[in-house]
Every structure is written in C-alpha cells, then in structure tokens.
Design a protein around this motif. Structure first.
Motif, PDB file in Angstrom:
ATOM      1  N   ALA A  72       0.808  -1.214   0.000  1.00 38.99           N
ATOM      2  CA  ALA A  72       0.000   0.000   0.000  1.00 38.99           C
ATOM      3  C   ALA A  72       0.842   1.265   0.000  1.00 38.99           C
ATOM      4  N   SER A  73       2.134   1.122   0.285  1.00 37.37           N
ATOM      5  CA  SER A  73       3.025   2.281   0.278  1.00 37.37           C
ATOM      6  C   SER A  73       4.417   1.812  -0.096  1.00 37.37           C
ATOM      7  N   ALA A  74       5.320   2.727  -0.255  1.00 39.34           N
ATOM      8  CA  ALA A  74       6.696   2.399  -0.637  1.00 39.34           C
ATOM      9  C   ALA A  74       7.447   1.895   0.584  1.00 39.34           C
ATOM     10  N   ALA A  75       7.036   0.714   1.069  1.00 37.74           N
ATOM     11  CA  ALA A  75       7.661   0.123   2.249  1.00 37.74           C
ATOM     12  C   ALA A  75       7.508  -1.384   2.174  1.00 37.74           C
ATOM     13  N   ASP A  76       8.431  -2.113   2.818  1.00 38.56           N
ATOM     14  CA  ASP A  76       8.354  -3.572   2.845  1.00 38.56           C
ATOM     15  C   ASP A  76       7.093  -4.023   3.572  1.00 38.56           C
ATOM     16  N   VAL A  77       6.645  -5.228   3.220  1.00 39.47           N
ATOM     17  CA  VAL A  77       5.459  -5.810   3.854  1.00 39.47           C
ATOM     18  C   VAL A  77       5.860  -7.105   4.543  1.00 39.47           C
ATOM     19  N   THR A  78       5.415  -7.302   5.763  1.00 37.56           N
ATOM     20  CA  THR A  78       5.684  -8.521   6.525  1.00 37.56           C
ATOM     21  C   THR A  78       4.375  -9.247   6.797  1.00 37.56           C
ATOM     22  N   ILE A  79       4.349 -10.549   6.506  1.00 39.38           N
ATOM     23  CA  ILE A  79       3.191 -11.365   6.834  1.00 39.38           C
ATOM     24  C   ILE A  79       3.612 -12.400   7.874  1.00 39.38           C
ATOM     25  N   THR A  80       2.670 -12.842   8.716  1.00 46.58           N
ATOM     26  CA  THR A  80       2.998 -13.733   9.825  1.00 46.58           C
ATOM     27  C   THR A  80       1.992 -14.881   9.902  1.00 46.58           C
ATOM     28  N   LEU A  81       2.354 -15.885  10.685  1.00 47.05           N
ATOM     29  CA  LEU A  81       1.458 -16.991  11.023  1.00 47.05           C
ATOM     30  C   LEU A  81       1.285 -17.026  12.538  1.00 47.05           C
TER      31      LEU A  81
END
Length: 283
Positions: A48-57
C-alpha cells in the motif's frame, strides 16, 4: 488439555476438549481454513506504500495470508513501482512452498527475516521454497523442458546437447552487441556460414581476428593490426584473385612476403609499407 497448533496453524484439539463443538473446529481445519489455504488457497498481499510488507502466522486456524499456497502481490497507488521485500515474519520459518505472482510494477524479493531470498521481477510469477531459514528456488533442474516462448533476463547455462530451432527458416537472434564464445565453434553439414557484410565505411571498431565481406572492394577481409584482403578463389580453386586498387594504407606482416597480379593502382596518399627483409612481388 488445551489445543495446540501445527506449523501450518491447523488446530490440534486436545484430548477431551471442545465437547459438542469439535466439529466446528474440524470443519474450519479441513474446509476453506487451514488445509484449504495451504493446498489451493490464494491471498492478496498489497504494497500500500513504498515500504516492505511482513506477513505472519499465528495460532489460529482461520484465514491467514501467509498460509496460502499462492501469494498475489499488488500495489496501491502510493506504492506503485516500489522495489522491496515481502518478508515471511513470525511463525513463517517453516518448510513450505509458495507460488508467487508479482502483479505489481516493481520487483519484490520474497525472503525470511534472514537470508537473501528470491527476487521476482514485476509482472512475473514463480515457485519458491521456504526451507525454514532462507527462501530458495523450488526447482533448479528439469530432465525435459519445452518452452513455447521464454525470456531469459539473467545468466543461462545449458549442459548437454541443445537444439535451437526445429524447422527450416527458424532464426536465432542475439540482441547483444557481442556474443562471446570462449571455446571452439564447430559447424557440420553441407550448408554455409554467411559472414557479416558492408561497405568500407561500415567497418566496425576493429579487433584482431575479425573477418567480413567488404561490399566496396568486393573482397573478403580480415583484421590483424589493420584491415587486409583475404584472397578469393574460383569454385574449383584454380583461379585466385586480388584487387587492382589499394585504397587504404597497408603494412605487410613482418617476416612475410607477398605477391599480387598487376596492374596495381595505389590510391592518392595511400602508403604500402614493406617491412625490412620482406618482399612484395607484383607479377
């Protein structure tokens, strides 16, 4: 005994737990929840922006992006063109396949919190494998592979026999300015090799070993320390020809003699240099 969770966050009901409701938990595990996502699921991950995205479990068996087999990367207007990382964060350090579809306009690297990961170019899809420490290519070897159309953007190493084109009229195009072949190149069959051709003015920047056909002089020519003609011959090898006009400065190779059949016209201002100890005989 309370429930525990597997690596994929499938809820493992404790002995005697969830009396009267265990069926709901089991249906969530087996339906569109945990197992369904891991086997056939697809989730959208938006930059959604110029930044890294982190997903988790986390320890729930309801829907989670990181559990899905396919991750579809998109970007909102403020993240357009961002080149960054999709990080598999907490709970994701497990062995798992991911089918990555990068539908964004910037390359995205799929990686764990450690390791280098795999960069997926914009508008490309690939299969990767999380080995628990690093994200790597899921496949590096195919015993047989047929490609209808393919673009290779990195290095390509081919071992064994390779057939390029399978029909008369097929073409192979090398778009690079120079294609380098480090070892011997052998041609077989009864066909021909067509050399590059052009006028004297169209000669490329010279390098030792170049050969071409000069359409101005009508001769094959090669380059050592300067451009020079390569003697042509009739089809039966009985008649050898040389040009009647020397239009460019020429220096004979040291310790070599030369001969030409006259008359020979030397252009205005053109110099023919014969090294000491060499002879040029004009018949």
């Amino acid at each position: 005994m309370a429930s525990t969770y597997s690596d994929l966050k499938i809820e493992l009901i404790g002995t005697g737990e969830q009396s009267g409701t265990w069926g709901i938990t089991t249906n969530t595990n087996l339906g569109n929840g945990a197992l369904g996502e891991a086997i056939t699921g697809s989730a959208t991950v938006d930059f959604a922006s110029a930044a890294d995205v982190t997903i988790t479990l986390t320890n729930v068996n309801t829907t989670q992006s990181a559990r899905n087999l396919r991750l579809n990367i998109t970007e909102s207007s403020t993240g357009v063109g961002y080149v960054g990382n999709l990080i598999l964060g907490s709970g994701c350090q497990i062995e798992k396949f991911y089918l990555i579809n990068n539908a964004s306009t910037g390359a995205k690297t799929i990686k764990n919190t450690t390791g280098t990961g795999i960069a997926v170019p914009a508008s490309k899809a690939t299969l990767v494998y999380n080995d628990g420490t690093n994200v790597v290519d899921a496949a590096t070897y195919f015993s047989s592979l047929t490609l209808g159309s393919a673009t290779v953007t990195g290095n390509l190493t081919v071992a064994g026999n390779t057939t390029l084109g399978d029909a008369s009229g097929d073409t192979i195009t090398l778009n690079a300015a120079t294609a380098t072949i480090p070892n011997n190149l052998n041609f077989s069959g009864t066909g021909t090799v067509r050399l590059p051709n052009g006028t004297t003015g169209q000669r490329p920047s010279p390098a030792t070993g170049m050969i071409r056909y000069n359409t101005t002089s009508g001769l094959f020519e090669g380059y050592t320390t300067q451009w020079g003609g390569i003697g042509g011959a009739s089809a039966d090898g009985a008649v050898y020809e040389n040009a009647q006009t020397i239009s460019n400065n020429y220096t004979m190779t040291t310790n070599f003699n030369g001969e030409s059949v006259g008359p020979i016209n030397i252009g205005s201002g053109v110099v023919v240099t014969i090294p000491s100890g060499s002879r040029w005989v004009v018949l």
